[in-house]
Design an enzyme around this catalytic site. Structure first.
Site, mmCIF file in Angstrom:
data_model
loop_
_atom_site.group_PDB
_atom_site.id
_atom_site.type_symbol
_atom_site.label_atom_id
_atom_site.label_comp_id
_atom_site.label_asym_id
_atom_site.label_seq_id
_atom_site.Cartn_x
_atom_site.Cartn_y
_atom_site.Cartn_z
ATOM 1 N N ARG A 158 -6.923 14.232 6.953
ATOM 2 C CA ARG A 158 -7.709 14.346 5.733
ATOM 3 C C ARG A 158 -9.031 15.081 5.977
ATOM 4 N NH1 ARG A 158 -8.421 8.737 3.205
ATOM 5 N NH2 ARG A 158 -6.369 8.935 2.300
ATOM 6 N N ASP B 285 0.854 -1.188 0.000
ATOM 7 C CA ASP B 285 0.000 0.000 0.000
ATOM 8 C C ASP B 285 0.896 1.246 0.000
ATOM 9 O OD1 ASP B 285 -1.910 1.887 0.389
ATOM 10 O OD2 ASP B 285 -2.655 1.129 2.296
ATOM 11 N N ASP C 200 -3.797 2.482 -5.321
ATOM 12 C CA ASP C 200 -2.504 2.493 -4.615
ATOM 13 C C ASP C 200 -2.266 1.262 -3.747
ATOM 14 O OD1 ASP C 200 -4.229 3.045 -2.485
ATOM 15 O OD2 ASP C 200 -2.784 4.364 -1.504
ATOM 16 N N GLU C 201 -2.982 0.178 -4.035
ATOM 17 C CA GLU C 201 -2.699 -1.034 -3.245
ATOM 18 C C GLU C 201 -2.850 -2.294 -4.075
ATOM 19 O OE1 GLU C 201 -5.523 -1.751 -0.029
ATOM 20 O OE2 GLU C 201 -6.836 -0.249 -0.900
HETATM 21 N N1 DCP Z 1 -8.253 9.591 -1.983
HETATM 22 C C1 DCP Z 1 -9.292 10.397 -2.490
HETATM 23 N N2 DCP Z 1 -10.408 10.619 -1.753
HETATM 24 C C2 DCP Z 1 -10.529 10.098 -0.527
HETATM 25 C C3 DCP Z 1 -9.511 9.285 0.008
HETATM 26 C C4 DCP Z 1 -8.362 9.055 -0.746
HETATM 27 O O1 DCP Z 1 -9.174 10.885 -3.610
HETATM 28 N N3 DCP Z 1 -11.618 10.356 0.189
HETATM 29 C C5 DCP Z 1 -7.036 9.383 -2.783
HETATM 30 C C6 DCP Z 1 -5.862 10.171 -2.240
HETATM 31 C C7 DCP Z 1 -4.999 9.144 -1.567
HETATM 32 C C8 DCP Z 1 -5.286 7.896 -2.347
HETATM 33 O O2 DCP Z 1 -6.655 8.012 -2.759
HETATM 34 O O3 DCP Z 1 -3.620 9.503 -1.596
HETATM 35 C C9 DCP Z 1 -5.099 6.628 -1.543
HETATM 36 O O4 DCP Z 1 -5.952 6.668 -0.405
HETATM 37 P P1 DCP Z 1 -5.588 5.952 0.939
HETATM 38 O O5 DCP Z 1 -6.838 5.833 1.733
HETATM 39 O O6 DCP Z 1 -4.789 4.723 0.675
HETATM 40 O O7 DCP Z 1 -4.684 6.989 1.739
HETATM 41 P P2 DCP Z 1 -3.209 7.509 1.477
HETATM 42 O O8 DCP Z 1 -2.455 6.657 0.510
HETATM 43 O O9 DCP Z 1 -3.275 8.962 1.138
HETATM 44 O O10 DCP Z 1 -2.553 7.416 2.910
HETATM 45 P P3 DCP Z 1 -2.121 6.121 3.753
HETATM 46 O O11 DCP Z 1 -0.638 6.186 3.840
HETATM 47 O O12 DCP Z 1 -2.774 6.308 5.075
HETATM 48 O O13 DCP Z 1 -2.609 4.902 3.019
#
Ligand code: DCP
Length: 535
Positions: A54, A11, A127-128
């Site tokens: 967030r 991830d 992203d995973e």
């Molecule tokens: N994303 C989005 N809207 C949301 C949540 C996330 O567009 N409500 C996008 C931005 C993030 C990406 O999806 O960078 C991946 O979401 P993740 O929930 O995996 O969170 P992150 O990768 O940002 O952080 P973490 O390191 O906690 O996984």
């Protein structure tokens, strides 16, 4: 199934923020958040340590961290010359475009595939990824039996809190070897793309997913089977698949039950009576950490979509948005054609009427050449068919689906597999993967202690609760796209095609690829089809 699977969940950390760090050359120590209109959608870990989350609004985020660097997602809209282009972020006149992040995600996938073609990879979201590393782990262990060496050092991994690893257990040995492999994959991704990921290593998908979140960022965590009983005392809505509607349904059915351990007190028959046989069996296993779902190679999106939500609008506005969506979709279809040598067969328009908030759709065959202007023209006709129910309109989506591969490419694929399967040591469908069953290895090591393998029913084909949203499409929606499960042969084929792909610098964005005129071999191949093959 027998033996012990090794499943990795990888991830990317604060994904969109990492993409912006690299694109803008900003040091990771600088607190940074990615903004979409008035909200934050990704927050880097430097900013998180300063109290930015967030769910902070921009003002609050700035007051907690005055030096926070804010980057807005790319926005597109009509430019003065009538073509789509990067325009200032204005929700009323432009739309979010996620191409940057899609390209980055593809780069990461390519880096993982270049690492080894034996890995089975399932894309879980932008992203995973899940990776079934069982075969590679077994290969490494076979090497040891044949006189080679294999490190059993797991110092670079965390072990799930309260648990320990026992290197005399077959199951733990596999996780340790899997963890070493996982670190190598993460290092390869970092070296090639600069992106950092966290990871979980366990015997099934649900446990490895729980594990990857345990020590973020840029760390990996092993969940051995000995940890599962204690681990399964968590709020059950944290489990992938129980966070949505299914979790809500469980809350209604069993208002006093909060944790996965609480759920274990319900008999399988009771669950089946309330939720159906398949779902009942699945939850029964899930709350014990015992679900054995296969990693399904699925590298191809099932559909491509461009969408926009807006305040109730008359037809002139709808036409304006349709033109923007048509250009975005045309761009995505072209990119997809270059990447995967396929074309969609249908164009679908979805529109939401602002009076009853109901969605309506209309579909037609894809025009022979999927240019912006043709998609717009056909899109207008599709809207005409449903406009009676959709005006004023508050949401528009233009999508492409039902893909066909180029015939000649499919032939190439057959040839590839025949050749691959006939190589000595190849098991056919899995190409170079050696056909080593874990049971054979367990046989050879009878003297050693064994631990419980994970036998359990697979998930119901459609989980009512839905899992965590996949890819954000357009306006911050987390509905995500459906991913097309492809069979091993298709995965292998795609893999063979992208192996020779350019490095990160060369393909960091769709536009770069376009401007360099660099079509992949497949792109050129497809482009030279005779017109009779055109759709
Ligand atoms: N994303 C989005 N809207 C949301 C949540 C996330 O567009 N409500 C996008 C931005 C993030 C990406 O999806 O960078 C991946 O979401 P993740 O929930 O995996 O969170 P992150 O990768 O940002 O952080 P973490 O390191 O906690 O996984």
């Amino acid at each position: 199934m027998g033996g012990y699977k090794v499943i990795l969940h990888l991830d990317l950390d604060a994904f969109y923020a990492q993409v912006e760090h690299r694109r803008l050359g900003i040091d990771r120590s600088v607190p940074l958040a990615v903004q979409q209109w008035a909200g934050l959608i990704a927050v880097n870990y430097a900013a998180r340590s300063r109290g930015v989350g967030r769910f902070c609004d921009i003002q609050e985020a700035k007051s907690r961290c005055p030096d926070l660097k804010l980057v807005h997602v790319e926005t597109i809209g009509n430019t003065s010359d009538g073509r789509m282009g990067g325009v200032a972020a204005n929700k009323a006149t432009s739309k979010a475009c996620l191409n940057r992040y899609r390209s980055a995600s593809t780069e990461v996938l390519k880096a993982m595939q270049r690492f080894s073609d034996v890995l089975l990879i399932e894309r879980a979201s932008i992203d995973e990824w899940y990776i079934d590393a069982t075969a590679l782990v077994e290969e490494r262990l076979e090497g040891v039996e044949e006189g080679g060496s294999c490190s059993l050092d797991w110092r670079e991994s965390h072990v799930c809190k309260g648990a320990s690893l026992n290197a005399s257990l077959d199951c733990d040995v596999r996780l340790i070897v899997g963890a070493k492999l996982c670190k190598e994959i993460r290092d390869a991704v970092k070296a090639e793309t600069e992106y950092e990921m966290s990871a979980g290593i366990s015997h099934n998908k649900m446990l490895s997913k729980l594990a990857s979140a345990m020590n973020k960022p840029n760390m990996q965590t092993i969940v051995p089977s000995s940890a599962v009983e204690a681990l399964m005392d968590l709020d059950y809505t944290e489990i992938n698949g129980l966070g949505g509607k299914l979790g809500e349904k469980l809350k209604t059915l069993y208002p006093n039950l909060k944790t996965s351990r609480d759920l274990q007190t319900i008999g399988q028959e009771d669950l089946a009576r309330s939720l159906g046989q398949k779902t009942g069996a699945w939850i029964h296993a899930l709350c014990r950490g015992e679900v054995d779902e296969p990693v399904k190679p699925n590298l191809l999106p099932k559909s491509l979509n461009a969408c926009k939500s807006f305040p109730a609008s008359p037809i002139e506005q709808v036409h304006k948005w349709l033109l923007i969506l048509a250009e975005e979709l045309a761009d995505r279809i072209e990119q997809d054609r270059q990447d995967f040598a396929r074309m969609p067969r249908f164009l679908v328009l979805h529109a939401r009427g602002a009076v009853h908030f109901r969605d309506h759709s209309s579909q037609s065959p894809m025009p022979k050449s999927a240019t912006r202007d043709r998609l717009y023209e056909v899109g207008l006709k599709l809207f005409e068919k449903i406009q009676g129910e959709c005006l004023p309109c508050s949401r528009l989506a233009l999508g492409a689906n039902s893909f066909v591969f180029d015939q000649k490419d499919m032939k190439k694929m057959d040839t590839y597999f025949v050749a691959s399967a006939s190589e000595p040591g190849n098991s056919g469908a899995l190409g170079k993967r050696k056909n080593i069953g874990t049971s054979a290895l367990v046989e050879k090591k009878k003297g050693k202690a064994q631990c419980k393998p994970f036998f359990a029913p697979a998930a119901p084909s459609k989980q009512p609760g839905g899992c965590r949203a996949t890819e954000s499409e357009g306006e911050g929606s987390r509905d995500g796209i459906d991913l097309n499960a492809v069979d091993i042969s298709q995965q292998k084929y795609i893999l063979s095609m992208i192996k020779g792909a350019q490095g990160p610098a060369a393909n960091s964005s769709a536009s770069k690829r376009k401007s360099s005129g660099g079509q992949s071999n497949l792109g050129q191949f497809f482009a030279t089809r005779s017109s009779s093959q055109d759709l």
